[in-house]
Enzyme design. Sequence first.
Site, short mmCIF file in Angstrom:
data_model
loop_
_atom_site.label_atom_id
_atom_site.label_comp_id
_atom_site.label_asym_id
_atom_site.label_seq_id
_atom_site.Cartn_x
_atom_site.Cartn_y
_atom_site.Cartn_z
CG HIS A 145 -1.14 6.53 6.24
ND1 HIS A 145 -1.87 5.41 5.91
CD2 HIS A 145 -0.70 6.33 7.49
CE1 HIS A 145 -1.86 4.57 6.93
NE2 HIS A 145 -1.15 5.11 7.91
N GLY A 146 -2.16 10.29 3.57
CA GLY A 146 -1.78 11.56 2.98
C GLY A 146 -2.15 11.66 1.52
#
Lengths: 164, 453, 377
Positions: B305-306
């Site tokens: 997700h990041g």
Amino acid sequence: MSKNLNIKKHIFSILKGLIIVLMCIFLYFTFSKPQASSKDFTTVQNGMLNNIDLSTMELKDNISIKRFLNLEPEMFENIIYYKSQDALNADEIVLVQFKSIDDAKIFEEKMEARIDEQRNIFSGYAPEQEDKLKNSIIDVQMNYACMVVSQDVKTIHDQFLRSL
Amino acid sequence: MIFNSLIFIFFFLPISLILYYLTPSLYLKNIVLLIISLLFYAWNDPATLILLILSILWNYLSGIQISKETKHRKLVIITSIVFNVVILFIYKYIDMIVPFEVDTSHVPMGLSFFTFSAISYLGDIITEKVEPQKDIVLFSLYICFFGKISSGPIVTYAKMQPQLELRALNRTKFYTGMVLFIKGLVKKIIFADQFALVFQGLSSNNSVLGAWLYTISYALQLYFDFSGYSDMAIGVSKMFGFDFDINFDHPYMSKTIQEFFRRWHISLGNWFKNYVYIPLGGSRVNNVLYVRNILIVWFLTGIWHGADITYIFWGLYLGIFVLMEKFFLKKGLAKLPRFISHIYTLLIVLIGWVFFFSPSIQSAFDTLLKMFGFGAASFADSDFLFVFTSYLVLIIFGIFFATPIYDKLQIVSYNLLKNKGIIITSIVYVVFFVICISLMVGSTYQSFLYSAF
Amino acid sequence: MKQKRSEIAAHYIARIVFGLMCVVLVINILIPDQKNSQAENRSLQTFPDFSFDDLLSGQFSRDLNNYISDQFVGRDSLIHIRYLLNKMTGVKKIDDVYLGDGTLIQENSTVNEEQMNRNLNAINNFCINHQVRSGFLLVPNAANIQSNSLPAYSNTADQDAQMDQIFSMLDTSVMTIDVRDTLDKHKDEYLYYHSDHHWTSLATFYAFQELASSFELGKVKKSDYTIYRVSDNFKGTLAKKVGSVGIQDDIEIYVSENLDDYVVMDESNGTRSCSIYNSEGLESSNAYDVFLGGNTGLVQIESLNDSDRHLLLIKDSYANSMVQFLLPYYRTITIVDPRYFYEDIERIFNLNLITDVLFLYNTNTFVQDTSIADVLE
């Protein structure tokens, strides 16, 4: 015969190797964007205008920046605007330091509009000035940008780039 | 280009559909679809099309090469997969490693999604689940079909392959696809974007209830944003004849964290299960390795997700609960009434979201402490009340639609009202479509949350 | 059976919506581009010019997106739908505008400290240097005076504190004209437009009574004026911003009974008129422009009265409705809006033999202004 077979066997690897090379080139260009300059405004200003004859130009104030360039001076970290004292001369030099890189787009648009406006004024009766406007340079380098209308436009622009 | 934009809905989509359905054979239709998809991809950032094409060519060649290769099989497999991973890594995680500033503003659209699709394709070839696709058009379409490239779902090649070569293009499918698209649009525009306003409005709030509403509004924003966009993607794909599996199944109804991830971002969960968890041995190993496998999967889920420590924390935090459930929690929960399990799950998930949206671990803990009364200036302040009363209707309906009650009501209304039910439903959908358009015309550009992944 | 019903519904829904998509596509292509939005009072994006640079940077796509949004058929009606949806579900604020009961109120602005200090210094220096009667009339905004019309639990910047600070920073040579108490006394009256961010002529009248007393102009009563209603369907800036439905205003003009002939010269546009009321402004999309025709850099008014006083009015748009009250008392009124004024203020000052200087601003504009200091220095 065997040479053909060899190439056929390795065709995949050759092609994939080519792809890797192309990808590396692509990534290099993607990531090698110009970096923001860490120089302070006065340094860039002095460097850009080094040895340039400004005797026929005037350093203009905020009101003039608003009026002629249609820019809001407070929008920028720093801005200077030189304009020729002679009303029939199109010479102008603008140097800005942006607070945010997003402001560059607006600056570019306003400068292009200014050049267009000036060209409309001078076209048809002052070909020298029109030429200067045609050869004018608007250049955005991340957090610095300049607009130059002048005989010495190439020199000024070079000095601008080098002083960053 | 994104689905929830006027230019897509009133320009790109109708023209694509018309061109597609005017084209005679399926073979030509696929070519037209491919061209449309490439255009869709290049729309916002034409340079990234080069990367997409290079990635497609690489994986196309690799697929065939792996199935043919015998001598250096392992080497070929590893390099094929590593290429994809490295590209992903460079764009997403380079910030974490390199000391100087890198301009990461031009991440190619859907990079995580199509790269994962490619890796799943290679994985399935390696395990001989599928044959490599020799037709470059069909393979390209698998990777870059615009219906799913921007934000998923991550469709496995095995699922899509038969549909590439043969798909039923009947009207019912088209209509159902359109309805699903509208449903997704409503979720995104009316719910997600409005919850985003609630979330922003409470960002500097210092009250207990304010912190709770802050977190809850994010939970709902994220759900409607992502499930809405998935609905739009599946709907669009259906309109072109593709049947993809659902990506969200009312996840906030889950009774355990394990169940939550069978209902949230289903295609991603499946990907990690099939291509990381199971190859590592899954649960068919001793306890130590099992724990390792779970933690690896959840670490990767987080970091997918990041490139931030908060995402890693979120992933591992949930992984730990999965482990606890497996070893003892689930048995304990089974003895309690179901609603307790439900509350437990919601609570754990909400706390998890605080880490997900916070810019740093520190600020996440600040928010959490505020939620439980520590460090808050008051229980409720006027800013909270202002936001709460302004958006009460939204909150109630948001919670309502997060449950499956609406779907059940829909079925009941069809049964009871019969034809009147059809008319009412039709009117409601069309009216809400128009409302979405009015919100889109009026608002400033609101980008889709997951498009950065 | 229920499966079939949902499919039938899908049949209708899909066809209607797909039909809408195609119809809108065709209409959007066929209808020529609008340059401006009447309802929103701003210029609209026209079809973007094509350049390879723009295409590669994605700017062309962004402009195209804005173009489609701005030129969308029925845009104005759609924006009204958005307003109604917000209002009916209880949303109380769109952007920076509160949706009150039958009225729209703009939230208070925050202070740009650096600029405001610069401006106040410049104002002080200007007044000290010129040694004539000087005054500063700072007008409070609707969110301040009529705060009970704000929706429940609203929380906007403390304008009273801002105004107190500003008044305290003014030099003693500058008279502070604080109209808050006066307006507060009349706060249940029609002081601010419901659809616009300006004050009404009634509020201006009350403020003028304060000003007249500070500047020794004399006492006035409402009966000294003939009041004409020049508009009853004024939809101002706030209505346009949020697309409100059913909110509109009356505009009144106050014509003094002892008014002599006068000439209005708009130096920036080079036009002349014998009235400060501008019928073109009234008919335009922003009817508040009935006062002076809107904002320009320099306007000169010369009256045939026997006053020996000459006013320099440095202002924002709130002063436009004040000029009608000032007319009888000054031989000349020189009106300067620093945002559009490019001349030399000293020259103007000397040329017109200025005896009174008045700064008239509304607080929201003043705390964010970036032009005053440059003009005065």
